[in-house]
Design an enzyme around this catalytic site. Structure first.
Site, mmCIF file in Angstrom:
data_model
loop_
_atom_site.group_PDB
_atom_site.id
_atom_site.type_symbol
_atom_site.label_atom_id
_atom_site.label_comp_id
_atom_site.label_asym_id
_atom_site.label_seq_id
_atom_site.Cartn_x
_atom_site.Cartn_y
_atom_site.Cartn_z
ATOM 1 N N GLY A 1 49.671 -50.350 -32.542
ATOM 2 C CA GLY A 1 48.454 -49.632 -32.945
ATOM 3 C C GLY A 1 47.275 -49.797 -32.003
ATOM 4 N N ARG B 1 59.411 -41.862 -33.924
ATOM 5 C CA ARG B 1 60.412 -41.031 -34.593
ATOM 6 C C ARG B 1 60.352 -39.628 -34.008
ATOM 7 N NH1 ARG B 1 63.875 -43.864 -36.740
ATOM 8 N NH2 ARG B 1 64.567 -42.037 -37.889
ATOM 9 N N HIS C 1 52.467 -40.412 -24.345
ATOM 10 C CA HIS C 1 53.758 -40.871 -23.833
ATOM 11 C C HIS C 1 53.532 -41.708 -22.569
ATOM 12 C CE1 HIS C 1 58.107 -40.772 -23.297
ATOM 13 N NE2 HIS C 1 57.867 -40.593 -22.010
ATOM 14 N N VAL D 1 61.593 -32.459 -27.263
ATOM 15 C CA VAL D 1 60.914 -33.755 -27.219
ATOM 16 C C VAL D 1 60.160 -33.967 -25.892
ATOM 17 C CG1 VAL D 1 62.877 -35.134 -26.369
ATOM 18 C CG2 VAL D 1 61.185 -36.180 -27.877
HETATM 19 C C1 GAR Z 1 52.305 -46.442 -26.211
HETATM 20 O O1 GAR Z 1 52.471 -46.958 -24.918
HETATM 21 C C2 GAR Z 1 52.798 -45.021 -26.299
HETATM 22 O O2 GAR Z 1 52.623 -44.319 -25.115
HETATM 23 C C3 GAR Z 1 54.255 -45.232 -26.605
HETATM 24 O O3 GAR Z 1 54.288 -46.309 -27.496
HETATM 25 C C4 GAR Z 1 53.194 -47.179 -27.217
HETATM 26 C C5 GAR Z 1 52.472 -47.479 -28.514
HETATM 27 O O4 GAR Z 1 51.474 -48.447 -28.333
HETATM 28 N N1 GAR Z 1 54.839 -44.057 -27.187
HETATM 29 C C6 GAR Z 1 56.082 -43.655 -26.964
HETATM 30 O O5 GAR Z 1 56.856 -44.247 -26.257
HETATM 31 C C7 GAR Z 1 56.455 -42.365 -27.675
HETATM 32 N N2 GAR Z 1 57.804 -41.978 -27.330
HETATM 33 P P1 GAR Z 1 50.453 -48.813 -29.487
HETATM 34 O O6 GAR Z 1 51.262 -49.003 -30.769
HETATM 35 O O7 GAR Z 1 49.816 -50.085 -29.047
HETATM 36 O O8 GAR Z 1 49.472 -47.695 -29.618
#
Ligand code: GAR
Length: 201
Positions: free
Chosen positions: A12, A91, A109, A144
């Site tokens: 988060g 998800r 991403h 995606v």
């Molecule tokens: C982030 O780095 C985001 O880019 C990635 O998850 C992390 C969440 O961080 N998202 C993905 O890989 C989506 N496929 P956070 O929970 O600290 O915000």
């Protein structure tokens, strides 16, 4: 202010960056709800700390992706959400969510799309031995990690990087560009609303 519905699965830190930008006056928005899918996700604790309502929708309790997304849509509608933010939402989303909020879903991403789509984007970049990677904020469409790009930031890969050190460097940029992209999308939405109100007169 625009109403944001945030979906998060884990730490988060991107939720925190959005809340911080609101606090600093860089983003005129409200967060009526944060939806999370993993019990114990730190994102939920961060939201609760800031007085944001949290709703747990545990995907393990739904028979397929569509029924989970139906519940997500219902929750977002109950909170009168204008714009949906996938802030570390791990998800795949279905047409149930996308059709309910067309061009109103934003994803962050951790790569320079269209490179390294899907899971483990940071590891993918290290394995490919690229020297520059980064992060992308884009509108969500059915395919995606493929919708129209709003903002990207480049990040150097250093010789001794591990997935953790590289991800930390990417996240600094995520926390900067995600609130910026939300502010841009929010101003577009308020212009659309204003035009509609004028047309209805
Ligand atoms: C982030 O780095 C985001 O880019 C990635 O998850 C992390 C969440 O961080 N998202 C993905 O890989 C989506 N496929 P956070 O929970 O600290 O915000």
């Amino acid at each position: 202010p625009i109403k944001l519905g945030i979906l998060a699965s884990g730490n988060g830190s991107n939720f925190e960056a959005i809340a911080q930008a609101m606090e600093n006056g860089q983003l005129n928005a409200q967060i009526p709800v944060l939806i999370y899918n993993n019990p114990g996700a730190k994102a939920a604790a961060r939201a609760a700390n800031r007085g944001v309502e949290t709703v747990l929708l545990n995907h393990r309790e739904y028979k397929n992706r569509e029924t989970l997304d139906q519940q997500i849509v219902q929750t977002l509608r109950q909170h009168d959400v204008d714009l949906v933010i996938l802030a570390g939402w791990m998800r795949l989303v279905t047409s149930v969510l996308i059709d309910a909020f067309p061009n109103r879903i934003i994803n962050i991403h951790p790569s320079l799309l269209p490179s390294f789509k899907g899971l483990h984007a940071v590891e993918q970049a290290l394995q490919a031995k690229v020297t520059i990677t980064g992060c992308t904020v884009h509108l969500v469409c059915l395919e995606v990690d493929s919708g129209p790009i709003l903002i990207q930031a480049a990040v150097p890969v250093l010789p001794d990087d591990t997935p953790e050190t590289l991800h930390a460097r990417i996240q600094i940029q995520e926390h900067r560009i995600l609130p910026q992209a939300i502010a841009i999308a929010a101003s577009q939405i308020s212009h659309q609303t204003a035009r509609r109100e004028i047309a209805a007169k």
